[in-house]
Design a protein around this motif. Structure first.
Motif, PDB file in Angstrom:
ATOM      1  N   ASP A 210      28.832  43.261  71.141  1.00  0.00           N
ATOM      2  CA  ASP A 210      27.701  42.347  71.063  1.00  0.00           C
ATOM      3  C   ASP A 210      28.043  41.286  70.020  1.00  0.00           C
ATOM      4  OD1 ASP A 210      25.336  41.034  70.925  1.00  0.00           O
ATOM      5  OD2 ASP A 210      24.235  42.645  69.947  1.00  0.00           O
ATOM      6  N   ASP A 211      28.494  40.147  70.483  1.00  0.00           N
ATOM      7  CA  ASP A 211      28.936  39.082  69.597  1.00  0.00           C
ATOM      8  C   ASP A 211      27.751  38.163  69.316  1.00  0.00           C
ATOM      9  OD1 ASP A 211      30.075  36.954  68.321  1.00  0.00           O
ATOM     10  OD2 ASP A 211      31.041  36.159  70.110  1.00  0.00           O
ATOM     11  N   TYR A 212      27.274  38.178  68.063  1.00  0.00           N
ATOM     12  CA  TYR A 212      26.115  37.352  67.764  1.00  0.00           C
ATOM     13  C   TYR A 212      26.520  35.935  67.340  1.00  0.00           C
ATOM     14  CZ  TYR A 212      26.883  38.367  62.756  1.00  0.00           C
ATOM     15  OH  TYR A 212      27.406  38.484  61.497  1.00  0.00           O
ATOM     16  N   HIS A 213      27.812  35.621  67.361  1.00  0.00           N
ATOM     17  CA  HIS A 213      28.254  34.262  67.085  1.00  0.00           C
ATOM     18  C   HIS A 213      28.217  33.413  68.350  1.00  0.00           C
ATOM     19  CE1 HIS A 213      29.549  35.376  63.071  1.00  0.00           C
ATOM     20  NE2 HIS A 213      30.087  36.451  63.593  1.00  0.00           N
ATOM     21  N   ASP A 214      28.309  32.126  68.182  1.00  0.00           N
ATOM     22  CA  ASP A 214      28.207  31.219  69.322  1.00  0.00           C
ATOM     23  C   ASP A 214      29.514  31.083  70.093  1.00  0.00           C
ATOM     24  OD1 ASP A 214      26.102  29.014  67.372  1.00  0.00           O
ATOM     25  OD2 ASP A 214      25.563  30.645  68.742  1.00  0.00           O
ATOM     26  N   SER A 215      30.620  31.224  69.392  1.00  0.00           N
ATOM     27  CA  SER A 215      31.900  30.934  70.029  1.00  0.00           C
ATOM     28  C   SER A 215      32.679  32.202  70.315  1.00  0.00           C
ATOM     29  CB  SER A 215      32.744  30.019  69.128  1.00  0.00           C
ATOM     30  OG  SER A 215      33.089  30.708  67.939  1.00  0.00           O
ATOM     31  N   GLU A 216      33.569  32.129  71.285  1.00  0.00           N
ATOM     32  CA  GLU A 216      34.389  33.280  71.638  1.00  0.00           C
ATOM     33  C   GLU A 216      35.462  33.557  70.588  1.00  0.00           C
ATOM     34  OE1 GLU A 216      32.285  34.686  74.451  1.00  0.00           O
ATOM     35  OE2 GLU A 216      34.311  35.520  74.299  1.00  0.00           O
ATOM     36  N   THR A 217      35.790  32.554  69.769  1.00  0.00           N
ATOM     37  CA  THR A 217      36.850  32.751  68.789  1.00  0.00           C
ATOM     38  C   THR A 217      36.382  33.538  67.557  1.00  0.00           C
ATOM     39  OG1 THR A 217      36.321  30.578  67.873  1.00  0.00           O
ATOM     40  CG2 THR A 217      38.130  30.694  69.452  1.00  0.00           C
ATOM     41  N   ILE A 218      35.084  33.687  67.395  1.00  0.00           N
ATOM     42  CA  ILE A 218      34.513  34.497  66.319  1.00  0.00           C
ATOM     43  C   ILE A 218      35.027  34.035  64.948  1.00  0.00           C
ATOM     44  CG2 ILE A 218      33.769  36.835  65.733  1.00  0.00           C
ATOM     45  CD1 ILE A 218      33.483  36.224  68.669  1.00  0.00           C
ATOM     46  N   LEU A 219      34.879  32.775  64.654  1.00  0.00           N
ATOM     47  CA  LEU A 219      35.356  32.247  63.383  1.00  0.00           C
ATOM     48  C   LEU A 219      34.213  31.774  62.481  1.00  0.00           C
ATOM     49  CD1 LEU A 219      38.513  30.240  64.517  1.00  0.00           C
ATOM     50  CD2 LEU A 219      38.419  32.477  63.407  1.00  0.00           C
ATOM     51  N   ASP A 220      32.981  32.104  62.865  1.00  0.00           N
ATOM     52  CA  ASP A 220      31.841  31.738  62.045  1.00  0.00           C
ATOM     53  C   ASP A 220      31.793  32.595  60.782  1.00  0.00           C
ATOM     54  OD1 ASP A 220      31.131  31.479  65.063  1.00  0.00           O
ATOM     55  OD2 ASP A 220      29.886  29.999  64.038  1.00  0.00           O
ATOM     56  N   SER A 221      30.984  32.165  59.839  1.00  0.00           N
ATOM     57  CA  SER A 221      30.837  32.931  58.605  1.00  0.00           C
ATOM     58  C   SER A 221      30.208  34.283  58.896  1.00  0.00           C
ATOM     59  CB  SER A 221      29.959  32.162  57.619  1.00  0.00           C
ATOM     60  OG  SER A 221      29.595  33.001  56.545  1.00  0.00           O
ATOM     61  N   PRO A 222      30.744  35.357  58.298  1.00  0.00           N
ATOM     62  CA  PRO A 222      30.142  36.685  58.487  1.00  0.00           C
ATOM     63  C   PRO A 222      28.914  36.928  57.621  1.00  0.00           C
ATOM     64  CG  PRO A 222      32.035  36.863  57.074  1.00  0.00           C
ATOM     65  CD  PRO A 222      31.974  35.422  57.521  1.00  0.00           C
ATOM     66  N   ASP A 223      28.485  35.908  56.847  1.00  0.00           N
ATOM     67  CA  ASP A 223      27.387  36.133  55.924  1.00  0.00           C
ATOM     68  C   ASP A 223      26.066  36.411  56.629  1.00  0.00           C
ATOM     69  OD1 ASP A 223      29.167  35.687  53.828  1.00  0.00           O
ATOM     70  OD2 ASP A 223      28.839  33.534  53.932  1.00  0.00           O
ATOM     71  N   GLN A 224      25.981  36.055  57.914  1.00  0.00           N
ATOM     72  CA  GLN A 224      24.791  36.391  58.687  1.00  0.00           C
ATOM     73  C   GLN A 224      24.619  37.899  58.819  1.00  0.00           C
ATOM     74  OE1 GLN A 224      24.725  33.991  62.470  1.00  0.00           O
ATOM     75  NE2 GLN A 224      26.625  33.179  61.626  1.00  0.00           N
ATOM     76  N   LEU A 225      25.656  38.630  58.489  1.00  0.00           N
ATOM     77  CA  LEU A 225      25.648  40.080  58.662  1.00  0.00           C
ATOM     78  C   LEU A 225      24.630  40.770  57.759  1.00  0.00           C
ATOM     79  CD1 LEU A 225      27.063  42.567  59.937  1.00  0.00           C
ATOM     80  CD2 LEU A 225      28.656  42.494  58.027  1.00  0.00           C
ATOM     81  N   ASN A 226      24.279  40.163  56.626  1.00  0.00           N
ATOM     82  CA  ASN A 226      23.412  40.833  55.661  1.00  0.00           C
ATOM     83  C   ASN A 226      22.080  41.214  56.303  1.00  0.00           C
ATOM     84  OD1 ASN A 226      22.730  41.876  53.131  1.00  0.00           O
ATOM     85  ND2 ASN A 226      21.685  39.986  52.545  1.00  0.00           N
ATOM     86  N   GLY A 227      21.783  42.519  56.282  1.00  0.00           N
ATOM     87  CA  GLY A 227      20.548  43.014  56.869  1.00  0.00           C
ATOM     88  C   GLY A 227      20.646  43.364  58.330  1.00  0.00           C
ATOM     89  N   TRP A 228      21.837  43.186  58.936  1.00  0.00           N
ATOM     90  CA  TRP A 228      22.014  43.458  60.361  1.00  0.00           C
ATOM     91  C   TRP A 228      21.933  44.959  60.627  1.00  0.00           C
ATOM     92  CZ3 TRP A 228      22.650  39.669  64.081  1.00  0.00           C
ATOM     93  CH2 TRP A 228      22.906  40.126  65.378  1.00  0.00           C
ATOM     94  N   LYS A 229      21.173  45.323  61.645  1.00  0.00           N
ATOM     95  CA  LYS A 229      20.996  46.723  62.012  1.00  0.00           C
ATOM     96  C   LYS A 229      21.965  47.091  63.127  1.00  0.00           C
ATOM     97  CE  LYS A 229      17.643  49.750  64.318  1.00  0.00           C
ATOM     98  NZ  LYS A 229      16.292  49.805  64.925  1.00  0.00           N
ATOM     99  N   SER A 230      22.884  48.008  62.853  1.00  0.00           N
ATOM    100  CA  SER A 230      23.790  48.528  63.880  1.00  0.00           C
ATOM    101  C   SER A 230      24.548  49.703  63.288  1.00  0.00           C
ATOM    102  CB  SER A 230      24.771  47.465  64.386  1.00  0.00           C
ATOM    103  OG  SER A 230      25.797  47.233  63.450  1.00  0.00           O
ATOM    104  N   SER A 231      25.171  50.483  64.136  1.00  0.00           N
ATOM    105  CA  SER A 231      25.957  51.623  63.658  1.00  0.00           C
ATOM    106  C   SER A 231      27.429  51.276  63.519  1.00  0.00           C
ATOM    107  CB  SER A 231      25.811  52.808  64.615  1.00  0.00           C
ATOM    108  OG  SER A 231      26.281  52.466  65.905  1.00  0.00           O
TER     109      SER A 231
END
Length: 319
Positions: A210-231
């Motif tokens: 489940d890629d929550y970034h916009d692009s297929e290259t996945i080069l966006d900042s990972p800082d959106q991860l804070n608070g993300w719910k997943s295992s």
């Protein structure tokens, strides 16, 4: 090649894979009391030899490689450093910092493609009271030199011995400090590890990416991860100097967890926590055991999401 281990001065467990030191686990540290002395891993290396962890960085000297933390246990601080107060709206150094004290190694044994060590610890509060007794098992497994992959599984059973009900929370869930879900197993990464992308697996049975970034290259900042719910998450980066890529595969493996796993990170520096109390306060009754089981996989190189998914499918069923 094979795993080899040695105990150095009854302070450090050093594990080698072939001629390379894979990690040091410092179980009797010389940490300053205000930084919450506790056993920790540093350095942790990839099979290519790059160092993933940072120990006592200048910005947060209580960050210690890979270690287990709890930021608030009935107001006691088991992560070190400053304590945040909703009443003042500030951090302050106060006399509430505890210690995790290694007691003894009670077992060590080879397993399929790896090895496991089990120790007991006492969590000691600032007034000398025993808050938890812990049984901790550290397992190294799934070493694959061709892929350049190995994995650490950390299991902790913490039993309330305080004599009263424990309330465990983070500053987010307890003091209302937005975004500060810092508690749980915490990895402070090297400043030389430049994060390049994060992927999320949300389905444990059939791992879909489940890629929550916009692009297929996945080069966006990972800082959106804070608070993300997943295992699960896959976290890609590159090391300074060597320019080697590295993928870390992180997973919460706790059966019937008493918490919901959220990830904690900060934009200012590379770090990651399996947060066990990001949004919720947990009550641990006298004699009750709070269980956690987490996995950290480390792979050399640069990975597409398809390749990383294949790697994960090839290793996760053996845990």
């Amino acid at each position: 090649m094979s795993l080899k281990s040695e105990y150095i001065e009854d302070k450090t467990l050093r594990v080698r894979y072939g001629d390379q030191v894979l990690f040091d686990y410092i179980y009797r540290p010389d940490t300053h009391a205000q930084y919450c002395p506790r056993p920790y891993f540093h350095p942790i290396r990839t099979l290519a030899g790059d160092i993933l962890t940072n120990d006592r960085p200048t910005d947060h000297p209580w960050h210690q490689g890979l270690s287990l933390t709890m930021s608030s246990v009935n107001g006691m601080n088991f992560w070190g450093g400053h304590t945040y107060s909703r009443e003042t709206g500030k951090y302050a150094n106060i006399d509430n910092v505890g210690t995790q004290l290694h007691c003894e190694w009670i077992d060590e044994k080879p397993i399929e493609n790896g090895y496991a060590w089990t120790e007991t610890l006492d969590w000691i509060g600032p007034q000398g009271q025993t808050v938890f007794t812990e049984t901790r098992t550290l397992t190294i497994r799934d070493i694959d030199p061709e892929v350049g992959f190995w994995r650490l599984v950390w299991e902790s059973d913490l039993t309330n011995t305080l004599g009263e009900t424990i309330r465990h929370n983070s500053y987010s869930s307890g003091e209302g400090l937005q975004g500060s879900g810092y508690t749980g197993l915490f990895l402070r990464m090297s400043r030389g590890f430049d994060r390049t992308g994060v992927h999320i697996f949300d389905n444990k049975e059939i791992p879909e990416w489940d890629d929550y970034h916009d692009s297929e290259t996945i080069l966006d900042s990972p800082d959106q991860l804070n608070g993300w719910k997943s295992s699960r998450l896959a976290y890609q980066g590159i090391f300074d100097t060597s320019l080697n890529g590295c993928l870390i595969l992180c997973e919460d493996l706790t059966e019937n967890p008493p918490y919901t796993n959220h990830w904690f990170c900060r934009p200012q520096f590379p770090c990651l926590a399996w947060s066990t109390a990001y949004h919720d306060t947990h009550t641990i009754d006298v004699g009750e055991t709070f269980r956690m089981k987490h996995s950290l996989g480390i792979a050399n190189g640069f990975w597409t999401k398809e390749r990383a998914q294949t790697l994960w499918l090839g290793t996760t069923e053996s845990v």
